[in-house]
Design an enzyme around this catalytic site. Structure first.
Site, mmCIF file in Angstrom:
data_model
loop_
_atom_site.group_PDB
_atom_site.id
_atom_site.type_symbol
_atom_site.label_atom_id
_atom_site.label_comp_id
_atom_site.label_asym_id
_atom_site.label_seq_id
_atom_site.Cartn_x
_atom_site.Cartn_y
_atom_site.Cartn_z
ATOM 1 C CG ASP A 34 14.448 18.347 -29.322
ATOM 2 O OD1 ASP A 34 15.636 17.890 -29.713
ATOM 3 O OD2 ASP A 34 13.626 19.273 -29.834
ATOM 4 C CG ASP A 60 11.976 26.709 -25.207
ATOM 5 O OD1 ASP A 60 13.411 26.547 -24.755
ATOM 6 O OD2 ASP A 60 11.540 27.750 -25.658
ATOM 7 C CB ALA A 83 18.599 21.634 -26.500
ATOM 8 C CB SER A 86 23.374 23.560 -34.283
ATOM 9 O OG SER A 86 22.419 23.114 -35.454
ATOM 10 C CB THR A 132 31.121 24.216 -31.386
ATOM 11 O OG1 THR A 132 31.708 24.202 -32.550
ATOM 12 C CG2 THR A 132 30.859 25.716 -30.953
ATOM 13 C CG ASP A 133 35.728 23.196 -34.202
ATOM 14 O OD1 ASP A 133 34.372 23.566 -34.295
ATOM 15 O OD2 ASP A 133 36.338 22.380 -34.821
ATOM 16 C CD GLU A 134 31.555 27.026 -35.905
ATOM 17 O OE1 GLU A 134 30.939 28.216 -35.898
ATOM 18 O OE2 GLU A 134 30.840 26.146 -36.712
ATOM 19 C CE1 TYR A 181 26.049 26.798 -32.665
ATOM 20 C CE2 TYR A 181 28.092 26.901 -33.760
ATOM 21 C CZ TYR A 181 27.283 26.208 -33.007
ATOM 22 O OH TYR A 181 27.531 25.110 -32.621
ATOM 23 C CE LYS A 185 27.291 25.160 -28.449
ATOM 24 N NZ LYS A 185 25.958 24.235 -27.816
ATOM 25 C CG LEU A 221 29.637 21.415 -47.134
ATOM 26 C CD1 LEU A 221 29.519 22.581 -48.086
ATOM 27 C CD2 LEU A 221 31.029 21.062 -46.867
#
Ligand code: NAD
Ligand code: DAU
Length: 375
Positions: A34, A60, A83, A86, A132-134, A181, A185, A221
């Site tokens: 990390d 890195d 990593a 996010s 991610t689902d995004e 973002y 991804k 959030l």
């Protein structure tokens, strides 16, 4: 005996994955790689940092030579790659950093794994990329037949589930990212699949929905709002608070990662989610009710903290994961009902105010800065 690099292990989800692997597999060597950006906090792992099968390396992921040297020195045979930059709001302000870390960093890891593993053969090797689902974009909130949501549908576990549209993210859906973002991804997912298809690198990709639970950085959030309610600070709700997210307790995600790392089919993709859709405003009301009750305030006393603010640019309307492939093929199921998970989470943040204060004051970064030198 295996030696696994977990990237991003000092972050929110990564720390839960590291903890699970260190506790469950005493014969494995777990290397947490990390960079310790603002989102990395080694205090997330204080309970396991002295274990003999755990090692932290400050590095890195973009440092190709460093990663390759580490893989050779430690005889690494598995990588679980979490990593990343996010946070969507940060990506809107600073897209370059997101492309650098999420795309170039992933490419650097892929190339290091290929360079080290290819001459000895792929047998027993695994590169597992967490996404991610995004990447799938945003879903509609109405049924094509005109019926207004919410609907009650049956999740693959057979339980009833409230849904805000009739379509879900499935593994074969076209990628349609909207934010810098999710675009970064998506690009990293494509690189991972390209390394499998072109070179035969043994890869797996998973796309998960919104996680919640302990150790999440309070820009997101749920921890942000819990902390604000506690301190009676305004709760900035984007737009009308009507956006829908599909929430999964972070330890359930970590269990899925463990299962898929060991049993998933090479070259395959799995969606991970708990069939648990909520409008932001409804979650916020649950958070207010729970914090107020646990602090002994009259329930709902803090509803007036809700403050509607300008919407996030390009704000995706609805995410909803269909995780039936994972449930059917590997037998994974979320363990917690949302009500239990939220209660546990709110309690954790209220009981760990020191952790929160360390993060919000910036002290968490000072604590470790003399311990590890930059490469
Ligand atoms: P996070 O921001 O809490 O942690 C990210 C970690 O990565 C930090 O420890 C940070 O120091 C490290 N890092 C960042 N840049 C680095 C670099 N260049 N080199 C090495 N380390 C670096 O993130 P998170 O919420 O735990 O998400 C982890 C992964 O899971 C990400 O890939 C994210 O896209 C994915 N994901 C997150 C969610 C969610 O709800 N949080 C859902 C689905 C998928
Ligand atoms: O879906 C998975 C994704 O979930 C992950 O890939 C991301 O890494 C993770 O950050 C999360 O993305 P979101 O943008 O959905 O999470 P966030 O906590 O930032 O926001 C959740 C919802 O709440 C979203 O609709 C925006 C809204 N929101 C958020 C913040 C921080 C607000 O209304 N006000 C806020 O202050």
């Amino acid at each position: 005996m295996r030696t696994i690099i977990i990237t991003g292990g000092a972050g929110f989800i990564g720390s839960h994955v590291v903890r699970l692997f260190v506790n469950k597999y005493p014969d494995y060597k777990i290397i947490n790689l990390d960079k310790l950006t603002y989102a990395g906090n080694l205090a997330n792992l204080r309970d396991i940092e002295d274990r003999p099968n755990y090692k932290f390396v400050k590095m890195d992921i973009c440092d190709f030579e460093g990663v390759l040297e580490l893989m050779r020195a430690e005889h690494v045979d598995g990588i679980i790659h979490l990593a990343a930059e996010s946070h969507v709001d940060r990506s809107i302000k600073d897209p370059f950093t997101f492309a650098q870390t999420n795309v170039m960093g992933t490419l650097s890891l892929l190339q290091a794994a290929k360079t080290y593993w290819e001459p000895m053969g792929w047998e027993g090797k695994r590169f597992y990329h967490i996404s991610t689902d995004e990447v799938y974009g945003a879903l509609e909130m109405t049924d094509p037949s005109g019926i207004e949501p919410p609907f009650t549908t049956k999740a693959s576990s057979g339980k009833h589930h409230l849904a805000y549209g009739s379509k879900f993210f499935t593994e074969d859906l076209k990628y349609q990212p909207h934010s810098p973002y999710s675009a970064a991804k998506a690009s990293s997912d494509h690189f991972v699949r390209a390394f499998h298809d072109t070179y035969g690198l043994p890869t797996i990709v998973t796309n998960c929905s919104n996680n919640y639970g302990p150790y999440q950085f309070p820009e997101k959030l749920i921890p942000l709002f819990i902390n604000n309610i506690r301190h009676r600070k305004p709760l900035p709700v984007y737009g009308k608070g009507e956006n829908v997210r599909d929430w999964l307790y972070v330890e359930d995600h970590a269990r899925a990662i463990d299962l898929i790392f060991h049993k998933g089919v090479i070259g395959d993709t799995y969606n991970i989610g708990g069939f648990n859709e909520w409008k932001n405003i409804d979650i916020i009301k649950v958070l207010i009710g729970t914090v107020d009750r646990l602090l002994g305030r009259p329930e709902g006393a803090d509803m007036d903290l809700i403050t509607y603010v300008t919407d996030r640019a390009g704000h995706d309307l609805r995410y909803a994961i269909d995780s039936s492939k994972l449930q059917r093929e590997l037998g994974w199921e979320p363990s917690l009902q949302f009500e239990e998970g939220i209660e546990k989470t709110v309690r954790w943040y209220l009981d760990n105010q020191d952790w929160m204060d360390n993060v919000t004051s910036g002290d968490y970064q000072k604590y470790y800065e003399n311990m590890y030198s930059n490469r």
